[in-house]
Design a protein around this motif. Structure first.
Motif, PDB file in Angstrom:
ATOM      1  N   VAL A  95       0.832  -1.206   0.000  1.00  0.00           N
ATOM      2  CA  VAL A  95       0.000   0.000   0.000  1.00  0.00           C
ATOM      3  C   VAL A  95       0.867   1.256   0.000  1.00  0.00           C
ATOM      4  CG1 VAL A  95      -1.689   1.321   1.313  1.00  0.00           C
ATOM      5  CG2 VAL A  95      -1.942  -1.156   1.106  1.00  0.00           C
ATOM      6  N   GLY A  96       1.870   1.272   0.892  1.00  0.00           N
ATOM      7  CA  GLY A  96       2.701   2.472   0.998  1.00  0.00           C
ATOM      8  C   GLY A  96       3.626   2.669  -0.182  1.00  0.00           C
ATOM      9  N   GLY A  97       4.361   1.601  -0.541  1.00  0.00           N
ATOM     10  CA  GLY A  97       5.341   1.729  -1.613  1.00  0.00           C
ATOM     11  C   GLY A  97       4.783   1.532  -3.001  1.00  0.00           C
ATOM     12  N   GLY A  98       3.656   0.818  -3.103  1.00  0.00           N
ATOM     13  CA  GLY A  98       3.112   0.530  -4.427  1.00  0.00           C
ATOM     14  C   GLY A  98       1.948   1.405  -4.839  1.00  0.00           C
ATOM     15  N   ILE A  99       1.308   2.084  -3.867  1.00  0.00           N
ATOM     16  CA  ILE A  99       0.144   2.913  -4.188  1.00  0.00           C
ATOM     17  C   ILE A  99       0.355   4.363  -3.741  1.00  0.00           C
ATOM     18  CG2 ILE A  99      -2.323   3.261  -3.795  1.00  0.00           C
ATOM     19  CD1 ILE A  99      -2.606   0.253  -3.418  1.00  0.00           C
ATOM     20  N   VAL A 100       0.624   4.556  -2.444  1.00  0.00           N
ATOM     21  CA  VAL A 100       0.714   5.918  -1.910  1.00  0.00           C
ATOM     22  C   VAL A 100       1.905   6.669  -2.503  1.00  0.00           C
ATOM     23  CG1 VAL A 100       1.002   7.309   0.167  1.00  0.00           C
ATOM     24  CG2 VAL A 100      -0.442   5.261   0.221  1.00  0.00           C
ATOM     25  N   LEU A 101       3.098   6.074  -2.424  1.00  0.00           N
ATOM     26  CA  LEU A 101       4.299   6.761  -2.909  1.00  0.00           C
ATOM     27  C   LEU A 101       4.225   7.099  -4.397  1.00  0.00           C
ATOM     28  CD1 LEU A 101       7.125   7.854  -2.396  1.00  0.00           C
ATOM     29  CD2 LEU A 101       8.023   5.540  -2.764  1.00  0.00           C
ATOM     30  N   PRO A 102       3.870   6.151  -5.290  1.00  0.00           N
ATOM     31  CA  PRO A 102       3.767   6.524  -6.712  1.00  0.00           C
ATOM     32  C   PRO A 102       2.696   7.577  -6.971  1.00  0.00           C
ATOM     33  CG  PRO A 102       3.900   4.141  -6.470  1.00  0.00           C
ATOM     34  CD  PRO A 102       3.690   4.699  -5.098  1.00  0.00           C
ATOM     35  N   SER A 103       1.572   7.510  -6.243  1.00  0.00           N
ATOM     36  CA  SER A 103       0.502   8.491  -6.461  1.00  0.00           C
ATOM     37  C   SER A 103       0.961   9.893  -6.093  1.00  0.00           C
ATOM     38  CB  SER A 103      -0.736   8.108  -5.644  1.00  0.00           C
ATOM     39  OG  SER A 103      -1.234   6.848  -6.038  1.00  0.00           O
ATOM     40  N   VAL A 104       1.632  10.015  -4.949  1.00  0.00           N
ATOM     41  CA  VAL A 104       2.134  11.325  -4.528  1.00  0.00           C
ATOM     42  C   VAL A 104       3.189  11.831  -5.503  1.00  0.00           C
ATOM     43  CG1 VAL A 104       3.408  12.538  -2.722  1.00  0.00           C
ATOM     44  CG2 VAL A 104       1.596  10.926  -2.100  1.00  0.00           C
ATOM     45  N   ALA A 105       4.089  10.942  -5.933  1.00  0.00           N
ATOM     46  CA  ALA A 105       5.159  11.352  -6.846  1.00  0.00           C
ATOM     47  C   ALA A 105       4.601  11.806  -8.190  1.00  0.00           C
ATOM     48  CB  ALA A 105       6.143  10.197  -7.044  1.00  0.00           C
ATOM     49  N   VAL A 106       3.644  11.056  -8.737  1.00  0.00           N
ATOM     50  CA  VAL A 106       3.070  11.417 -10.036  1.00  0.00           C
ATOM     51  C   VAL A 106       2.283  12.722  -9.934  1.00  0.00           C
ATOM     52  CG1 VAL A 106       1.396  10.719 -11.780  1.00  0.00           C
ATOM     53  CG2 VAL A 106       3.020   9.057 -10.901  1.00  0.00           C
ATOM     54  N   ALA A 107       1.529  12.904  -8.841  1.00  0.00           N
ATOM     55  CA  ALA A 107       0.762  14.141  -8.671  1.00  0.00           C
ATOM     56  C   ALA A 107       1.692  15.347  -8.558  1.00  0.00           C
ATOM     57  CB  ALA A 107      -0.127  14.035  -7.432  1.00  0.00           C
ATOM     58  N   ALA A 108       2.767  15.208  -7.774  1.00  0.00           N
ATOM     59  CA  ALA A 108       3.715  16.316  -7.629  1.00  0.00           C
ATOM     60  C   ALA A 108       4.384  16.634  -8.960  1.00  0.00           C
ATOM     61  CB  ALA A 108       4.765  15.962  -6.576  1.00  0.00           C
ATOM     62  N   LEU A 109       4.751  15.597  -9.703  1.00  0.00           N
ATOM     63  CA  LEU A 109       5.390  15.815 -10.999  1.00  0.00           C
ATOM     64  C   LEU A 109       4.433  16.484 -11.975  1.00  0.00           C
ATOM     65  CD1 LEU A 109       7.780  15.410 -12.896  1.00  0.00           C
ATOM     66  CD2 LEU A 109       6.902  13.127 -13.403  1.00  0.00           C
ATOM     67  N   LEU A 110       3.157  16.094 -11.938  1.00  0.00           N
ATOM     68  CA  LEU A 110       2.167  16.692 -12.827  1.00  0.00           C
ATOM     69  C   LEU A 110       1.997  18.180 -12.533  1.00  0.00           C
ATOM     70  CD1 LEU A 110      -0.006  16.366 -15.006  1.00  0.00           C
ATOM     71  CD2 LEU A 110      -1.617  15.745 -13.197  1.00  0.00           C
ATOM     72  N   ILE A 111       1.903  18.524 -11.252  1.00  0.00           N
ATOM     73  CA  ILE A 111       1.726  19.929 -10.876  1.00  0.00           C
ATOM     74  C   ILE A 111       2.965  20.739 -11.246  1.00  0.00           C
ATOM     75  CG2 ILE A 111       1.427  21.496  -8.923  1.00  0.00           C
ATOM     76  CD1 ILE A 111      -0.202  19.256  -7.567  1.00  0.00           C
ATOM     77  N   PHE A 112       4.123  20.222 -10.888  1.00  0.00           N
ATOM     78  CA  PHE A 112       5.370  20.936 -11.144  1.00  0.00           C
ATOM     79  C   PHE A 112       5.654  21.016 -12.643  1.00  0.00           C
ATOM     80  CE2 PHE A 112      10.110  21.261 -10.940  1.00  0.00           C
ATOM     81  CZ  PHE A 112      10.149  22.482 -10.288  1.00  0.00           C
ATOM     82  N   GLY A 113       5.419  19.913 -13.355  1.00  0.00           N
ATOM     83  CA  GLY A 113       5.679  19.895 -14.788  1.00  0.00           C
ATOM     84  C   GLY A 113       4.724  20.773 -15.572  1.00  0.00           C
ATOM     85  N   SER A 114       3.473  20.882 -15.103  1.00  0.00           N
ATOM     86  CA  SER A 114       2.503  21.723 -15.808  1.00  0.00           C
ATOM     87  C   SER A 114       2.910  23.185 -15.763  1.00  0.00           C
ATOM     88  CB  SER A 114       1.111  21.543 -15.195  1.00  0.00           C
ATOM     89  OG  SER A 114       0.660  20.213 -15.356  1.00  0.00           O
ATOM     90  N   SER A 115       3.400  23.633 -14.607  1.00  0.00           N
ATOM     91  CA  SER A 115       3.842  25.027 -14.510  1.00  0.00           C
ATOM     92  C   SER A 115       5.040  25.281 -15.417  1.00  0.00           C
ATOM     93  CB  SER A 115       4.186  25.370 -13.060  1.00  0.00           C
ATOM     94  OG  SER A 115       5.270  24.579 -12.601  1.00  0.00           O
TER      95      SER A 115
END
Length: 245
Positions: A95-115
């Motif tokens: 749950v932590g390494g396979g779901i939570v961590l990738p979700s947070v990383a992808v969301a942060a990258l999407l926000i940062f990359g969009s700007s």
């Protein structure tokens, strides 16, 4: 055959070697420079792209070190598991390494990359009016057209320093991709369509562009030169082109 202690030491050694190689690669990439290095930006669009890359690389290093340390600690642990504990621990890791961590990383990258992506778009506003240049792909050369001057160059683009340039990409045959790594992002040149990417040079210089989409046998030689000129010199050059036959 080596015992469990020897095998654990071997795994520990391989982990240390991997960590050292990663650090060496980081130091080597920090020195990446050259005419086509996106890590040596020379304009605001390219700076935004390079910043995203470095953030991605930094997060990757943190995750790699964290996973390596956790793995090494697990290999050296002598803990005895009670019935059911191993299964519960496995679920937490999933749950932590396979779901939570990738979700947070992808969301942060999407926000940062969009700007960062906004720097590539021909948005209105800014201190200086943008200049339009058409980049038309042919097999295997670039036609650079200046609508305001009614003139065209072959495999050469001239731009003013400190002024945004909106490059309108087109193609006369197959799909090409316009890319000047040190000045901005790349954009496909598609037959029947016109796409726009914004570039800007911070300082005078000569920058190398390259078709970034395989387009046939001559693809590797489909390059261009981008000359960033002081604004006064560029304006003078444009006046001479307007008066040219």
């Amino acid at each position: 055959m080596p015992g469990e202690g020897g095998a654990a030491q071997d795994r520990f050694g391989r982990g240390i070697h991997g960590f050292i190689l990663t650090c060496v690669a980081a130091l080597a990439s920090a020195g990446c420079k050259g005419p086509q290095s996106m890590l040596d930006p020379a304009g605001p669009s390219a700076h935004a792209i390079a910043l995203v890359w470095w953030w991605m690389f930094g997060v990757f290093c943190v995750v790699l070190v964290g996973v390596t340390v956790a793995w090494l600690l697990a290999m050296r642990s002598r803990r005895s598991w009670a019935p059911g504990d191993a299964e519960r621990a496995g679920r937490r890791w999933i749950v932590g390494g396979g779901i939570v961590l990738p979700s947070v990383a992808v969301a942060a990258l999407l926000i940062f990359g969009s700007s960062a992506g906004l720097h590539q778009l021909p948005l209105p506003g800014g201190q200086a009016a943008s200049l339009r240049i058409d980049a038309i792909g042919h097999q295997w050369w670039w036609e650079i057209h200046y609508p305001d001057a009614g003139t065209s160059l072959r495999n050469e683009m001239r731009i003013p320093v400190g002024r945004p340039v909106d490059v309108h990409t087109q193609s006369r045959d197959v799909i090409h991709s316009f890319w000047v790594p040190r000045l901005g992002g790349k954009l496909d040149a598609i037959p029947g369509r016109t796409l726009v990417v914004r570039l800007q040079a911070d300082a005078p210089g000569v920058y190398r562009g390259q078709c970034a989409e395989f387009c046939g046998l001559g693809h590797a030689h489909m390059v261009m030169t981008v000359r960033a000129m002081p604004a006064d010199d560029f304006d003078a050059w444009m006046r001479t082109q307007k008066g040219a036959p």
